[in-house]
Design a protein around this motif. Structure first.
Motif, mmCIF file in Angstrom:
data_model
loop_
_atom_site.group_PDB
_atom_site.id
_atom_site.type_symbol
_atom_site.label_atom_id
_atom_site.label_comp_id
_atom_site.label_asym_id
_atom_site.label_seq_id
_atom_site.Cartn_x
_atom_site.Cartn_y
_atom_site.Cartn_z
ATOM 1 N N SER A 135 0.875 -1.155 0.000
ATOM 2 C CA SER A 135 0.000 0.000 0.000
ATOM 3 C C SER A 135 0.917 1.210 0.000
ATOM 4 O O SER A 135 1.859 1.285 -0.790
ATOM 5 N N SER A 136 0.688 2.141 0.895
ATOM 6 C CA SER A 136 1.461 3.381 0.924
ATOM 7 C C SER A 136 0.954 4.185 2.106
ATOM 8 O O SER A 136 -0.151 3.948 2.605
ATOM 9 N N MET A 137 1.767 5.163 2.548
ATOM 10 C CA MET A 137 1.186 6.127 3.483
ATOM 11 C C MET A 137 -0.012 6.790 2.814
ATOM 12 O O MET A 137 -0.934 7.266 3.480
ATOM 13 N N GLY A 138 -0.024 6.766 1.473
ATOM 14 C CA GLY A 138 -1.152 7.286 0.696
ATOM 15 C C GLY A 138 -2.389 6.418 0.751
ATOM 16 O O GLY A 138 -3.384 6.716 0.096
ATOM 17 N N GLY A 139 -2.354 5.340 1.548
ATOM 18 C CA GLY A 139 -3.557 4.571 1.832
ATOM 19 C C GLY A 139 -4.300 5.085 3.040
ATOM 20 O O GLY A 139 -5.410 4.625 3.348
ATOM 21 N N VAL A 177 1.644 -2.959 3.777
ATOM 22 C CA VAL A 177 2.921 -2.259 3.857
ATOM 23 C C VAL A 177 2.720 -0.822 3.387
ATOM 24 O O VAL A 177 2.283 -0.587 2.257
ATOM 25 N N GLU A 178 3.042 0.130 4.269
ATOM 26 C CA GLU A 178 2.752 1.546 3.996
ATOM 27 C C GLU A 178 4.028 2.385 4.030
ATOM 28 O O GLU A 178 4.302 3.088 5.001
ATOM 29 N N PRO A 179 4.822 2.323 2.957
ATOM 30 C CA PRO A 179 6.038 3.140 2.932
ATOM 31 C C PRO A 179 5.703 4.612 2.703
ATOM 32 O O PRO A 179 4.688 4.961 2.086
ATOM 33 N N GLY A 180 6.592 5.460 3.192
ATOM 34 C CA GLY A 180 6.548 6.866 2.831
ATOM 35 C C GLY A 180 7.348 7.081 1.564
ATOM 36 O O GLY A 180 7.551 6.159 0.769
#
Length: 283
Positions: A135-139, A177-180
């Motif tokens: 995913s992303s921090m954009g989730g 998984v929420e990377p910046g």
């Protein structure tokens, strides 16, 4: 350290490529899919039968089922499935074409759903497995100029919020998984752009574009450290539901959720006032 087998989509670049390289280097087997399999020719020559490669476009539902079934048949068991295939689409909502919107949703959202649905029966039959959804921090947060990208990431998080308890009884764990922001090719060669409209020049959309063009956005994420954290997460039991990676991811998501919770609390009296009078009807 026991050898694990991973199935990873979107391995031509970015986190997918880095995960593949790191796992092979440590001795694991990888079933790697990408649209142009010759992109992994160098790794295939170096690692031989520990790297299983197939062409796959996750927007092709028949191909997804075929490749997933073939991977499990050839490799016998797959311990970890990584939904990584995806890209960014930049543009104000009004600027995007119908074709751009359809492709973004079909790749990032529906593609991940297709792969997940295809692997669940195999993991269920094994009685164990881990799904990692990139995913992303954009989730959990959103920026102007990225509405459709955010729609796919918020969408896949909602999908898994429902699926996680569905498949937990079968020993299947899931981590979002929420990377910046990280120093990968994600926002460069793999991204798509809408045709800009001048009317947005003096709006938050225009500000985002200028800041991006000037390199003003901090990019704190170290791809090697992010990949190591992703790999390490599969040894954590139970599976962490979310894996925020990067200082920007932590600070921005923490701020967004704090603000959202305050907005929820502000609606409390109104929300409670709209119930029926007397005992609740269970119909």
């Amino acid at each position: 350290m026991h050898q694990s087998t991973w199935f990873i989509t979107g391995t031509s670049s970015g986190f997918g490529r880095r995960l593949t390289e790191a796992l092979l280097e440590r001795g694991d087997r990888v079933a790697a899919t990408l649209r142009r399999p010759d992109g992994l020719a160098e790794l295939a020559e170096r690692y031989g039968d520990r790297l299983w490669v197939r062409a796959l476009d996750v927007t092709d539902p028949v191909a997804v089922r075929t490749v997933v079934d073939e991977a499990f048949a050839d490799l016998g068991r797959i311990d970890v499935v990584v939904n990584n295939a995806g890209y960014a689409l930049f543009g104000a909502a009004e600027e995007l074409t119908d074709e751009q919107i359809a492709r973004q949703i079909d790749t990032n959202l529906v593609g991940s759903i297709r792969v997940t649905r295809a692997v669940i029966p195999h993991l269920r039959a094994q009685g164990a497995g881990r799904i990692l959804q990139l995913s992303s921090m954009g989730g959990q947060i959103a920026f102007p100029n990225l509405s459709l990208y955010h729609a796919t990431k918020w969408g896949i998080e909602g999908f898994f919020e429902s699926v996680i308890p569905e498949i937990a009884p079968f020993g299947i764990g899931v981590t979002l998984v929420e990377p910046g922001s990280a120093r990968t090719e994600f926002a460069g060669s793999s991204a798509a752009q809408a045709e800009p409209m001048a009317v947005y020049d003096d709006t938050p959309v225009g500000e985002m574009r200028r800041a991006a063009a000037a390199g003003e956005f901090p990019v704190p994420g170290d791809p090697a450290k992010i990949v190591a954290a992703i790999i390490d997460s599969v040894d954590v039991e139970p599976a962490p539901r979310r894996l925020l990676l990067g200082s920007d991811a932590y600070h921005l998501v923490q701020e967004a959720l704090t603000t959202r919770l305050a907005e929820v609390e502000a609606t409390k009296d109104l929300a409670l006032s709209t119930d029926v009078d007397g005992p609740a009807d269970t119909r």
